[in-house]
Scaffold this motif. Structure first.
Motif, PDB file in Angstrom:
ATOM      1  N   ASN A  49       0.644  -1.074  -0.114  1.00  0.00           N
ATOM      2  CA  ASN A  49      -0.042   0.129  -0.033  1.00  0.00           C
ATOM      3  C   ASN A  49       0.978   1.288   0.052  1.00  0.00           C
ATOM      4  O   ASN A  49       1.373   1.563   1.010  1.00  0.00           O
ATOM      5  CB  ASN A  49      -0.809   0.139   1.190  1.00  0.00           C
ATOM      6  N   PRO A  50       0.934   2.232  -1.098  1.00  0.00           N
ATOM      7  CA  PRO A  50       1.731   3.165  -1.189  1.00  0.00           C
ATOM      8  C   PRO A  50       1.680   4.024  -0.016  1.00  0.00           C
ATOM      9  O   PRO A  50       2.862   4.514   0.556  1.00  0.00           O
ATOM     10  CB  PRO A  50       1.429   3.699  -2.465  1.00  0.00           C
ATOM     11  N   ALA A  51       0.487   4.612   0.039  1.00  0.00           N
ATOM     12  CA  ALA A  51       0.317   5.569   1.278  1.00  0.00           C
ATOM     13  C   ALA A  51       0.433   5.055   2.783  1.00  0.00           C
ATOM     14  O   ALA A  51       1.191   5.535   3.403  1.00  0.00           O
ATOM     15  CB  ALA A  51      -1.204   6.080   0.984  1.00  0.00           C
ATOM     16  N   ALA A  52      -0.263   3.857   3.219  1.00  0.00           N
ATOM     17  CA  ALA A  52      -0.132   3.207   4.273  1.00  0.00           C
ATOM     18  C   ALA A  52       1.251   2.962   4.863  1.00  0.00           C
ATOM     19  O   ALA A  52       1.885   3.159   5.857  1.00  0.00           O
ATOM     20  CB  ALA A  52      -1.275   2.640   4.594  1.00  0.00           C
ATOM     21  N   ASP A  53       1.572   1.802   3.914  1.00  0.00           N
ATOM     22  CA  ASP A  53       2.937   1.201   4.267  1.00  0.00           C
ATOM     23  C   ASP A  53       4.418   1.863   3.638  1.00  0.00           C
ATOM     24  O   ASP A  53       5.056   2.089   4.719  1.00  0.00           O
ATOM     25  CB  ASP A  53       3.001  -0.127   3.246  1.00  0.00           C
ATOM     26  N   ILE A  54       4.241   2.574   2.601  1.00  0.00           N
ATOM     27  CA  ILE A  54       5.530   3.118   2.196  1.00  0.00           C
ATOM     28  C   ILE A  54       5.592   4.670   2.756  1.00  0.00           C
ATOM     29  O   ILE A  54       6.588   4.908   3.292  1.00  0.00           O
ATOM     30  CB  ILE A  54       5.679   3.044   0.638  1.00  0.00           C
ATOM     31  N   GLY A  55       4.387   5.338   2.770  1.00  0.00           N
ATOM     32  CA  GLY A  55       4.471   6.679   3.077  1.00  0.00           C
ATOM     33  C   GLY A  55       4.655   6.783   4.553  1.00  0.00           C
ATOM     34  O   GLY A  55       5.312   7.638   5.141  1.00  0.00           O
ATOM     35  N   GLY A  56       3.788   5.691   5.271  1.00  0.00           N
ATOM     36  CA  GLY A  56       3.965   5.715   6.908  1.00  0.00           C
ATOM     37  C   GLY A  56       5.282   5.239   7.311  1.00  0.00           C
ATOM     38  O   GLY A  56       5.830   5.659   8.130  1.00  0.00           O
ATOM     39  N   GLY A  57       6.112   4.217   6.287  1.00  0.00           N
ATOM     40  CA  GLY A  57       7.620   3.994   6.633  1.00  0.00           C
ATOM     41  C   GLY A  57       8.472   5.457   6.624  1.00  0.00           C
ATOM     42  O   GLY A  57       9.322   5.314   7.445  1.00  0.00           O
ATOM     43  N   HIS A  58       8.143   5.899   5.527  1.00  0.00           N
ATOM     44  CA  HIS A  58       8.843   7.208   5.631  1.00  0.00           C
ATOM     45  C   HIS A  58       8.950   8.025   6.600  1.00  0.00           C
ATOM     46  O   HIS A  58       9.817   8.744   7.145  1.00  0.00           O
ATOM     47  CB  HIS A  58       8.677   7.891   4.148  1.00  0.00           C
ATOM     48  N   MET A  59       7.273   8.129   7.054  1.00  0.00           N
ATOM     49  CA  MET A  59       7.182   9.329   8.111  1.00  0.00           C
ATOM     50  C   MET A  59       7.870   8.592   9.567  1.00  0.00           C
ATOM     51  O   MET A  59       8.235   9.616  10.313  1.00  0.00           O
ATOM     52  CB  MET A  59       5.702   9.503   8.283  1.00  0.00           C
ATOM     53  N   ALA A  60       8.094   7.366   9.635  1.00  0.00           N
ATOM     54  CA  ALA A  60       8.674   6.786  10.754  1.00  0.00           C
ATOM     55  C   ALA A  60      10.138   6.784  10.709  1.00  0.00           C
ATOM     56  O   ALA A  60      10.724   6.364  11.766  1.00  0.00           O
ATOM     57  CB  ALA A  60       8.169   5.469  10.946  1.00  0.00           C
ATOM     58  N   GLY A  61      10.766   7.310   9.472  1.00  0.00           N
ATOM     59  CA  GLY A  61      12.135   7.160   9.330  1.00  0.00           C
ATOM     60  C   GLY A  61      12.909   6.055   9.123  1.00  0.00           C
ATOM     61  O   GLY A  61      13.778   5.617   9.061  1.00  0.00           O
ATOM     62  N   LEU A  62      11.903   5.084   8.514  1.00  0.00           N
ATOM     63  CA  LEU A  62      12.147   3.567   7.974  1.00  0.00           C
ATOM     64  C   LEU A  62      12.575   3.619   6.592  1.00  0.00           C
ATOM     65  O   LEU A  62      12.142   4.450   5.732  1.00  0.00           O
ATOM     66  CB  LEU A  62      11.361   2.690   8.185  1.00  0.00           C
ATOM     67  N   ARG A  63      13.693   2.708   6.256  1.00  0.00           N
ATOM     68  CA  ARG A  63      13.797   2.743   4.827  1.00  0.00           C
ATOM     69  C   ARG A  63      12.566   1.704   4.336  1.00  0.00           C
ATOM     70  O   ARG A  63      12.130   0.879   5.122  1.00  0.00           O
ATOM     71  CB  ARG A  63      15.063   1.837   4.507  1.00  0.00           C
ATOM     72  N   THR A  64      12.183   1.722   3.106  1.00  0.00           N
ATOM     73  CA  THR A  64      11.015   1.334   2.833  1.00  0.00           C
ATOM     74  C   THR A  64      11.170   0.272   1.445  1.00  0.00           C
ATOM     75  O   THR A  64      12.167   0.585   0.390  1.00  0.00           O
ATOM     76  CB  THR A  64       9.833   2.225   2.213  1.00  0.00           C
ATOM     77  N   ILE A  65      10.323  -0.645   1.177  1.00  0.00           N
ATOM     78  CA  ILE A  65      10.383  -1.776   0.198  1.00  0.00           C
ATOM     79  C   ILE A  65       8.972  -1.971  -0.092  1.00  0.00           C
ATOM     80  O   ILE A  65       8.079  -2.128   0.465  1.00  0.00           O
ATOM     81  CB  ILE A  65      10.908  -3.225   0.496  1.00  0.00           C
ATOM     82  N   TRP A  66       8.683  -1.521  -1.534  1.00  0.00           N
ATOM     83  CA  TRP A  66       7.350  -1.786  -2.041  1.00  0.00           C
ATOM     84  C   TRP A  66       7.065  -2.884  -2.867  1.00  0.00           C
ATOM     85  O   TRP A  66       8.063  -2.934  -3.885  1.00  0.00           O
ATOM     86  CB  TRP A  66       7.153  -0.334  -2.959  1.00  0.00           C
TER      87      TRP A  66
END
Length: 63
Positions: free
Chosen positions: A14-31
């Motif tokens: 989920n681009p908004a919930a998973d990746i967007g949320g990960g960015h907001m938490a300061g995490l690296r992300t994998i989509w």
């Protein structure tokens, strides 16, 4: 047993919930591809076709 300040990953489809949320938490992300990518979101750090590829990335990061 890791602290998020040491780095971490968020994996999701989920681009908004998973990746967007990960960015907001300061995490690296994998989509995990599947849904269309919204233009206004920051790009994921990595993009994969399935969860097996994401696991491979995580295992290589720990070595």
């Amino acid at each position: 047993g890791l602290n998020l300040t040491d780095g971490g990953w968020m994996i999701g489809d989920n681009p908004a919930a998973d990746i967007g949320g990960g960015h907001m938490a300061g995490l690296r992300t994998i989509w995990v591809r599947g849904r269309p990518w919204p233009d206004l979101l920051p790009a994921p750090h990595r993009t994969v076709d399935d969860v097996t590829d994401a696991i491979t990335i995580l295992l290589n990061e720990r070595q």
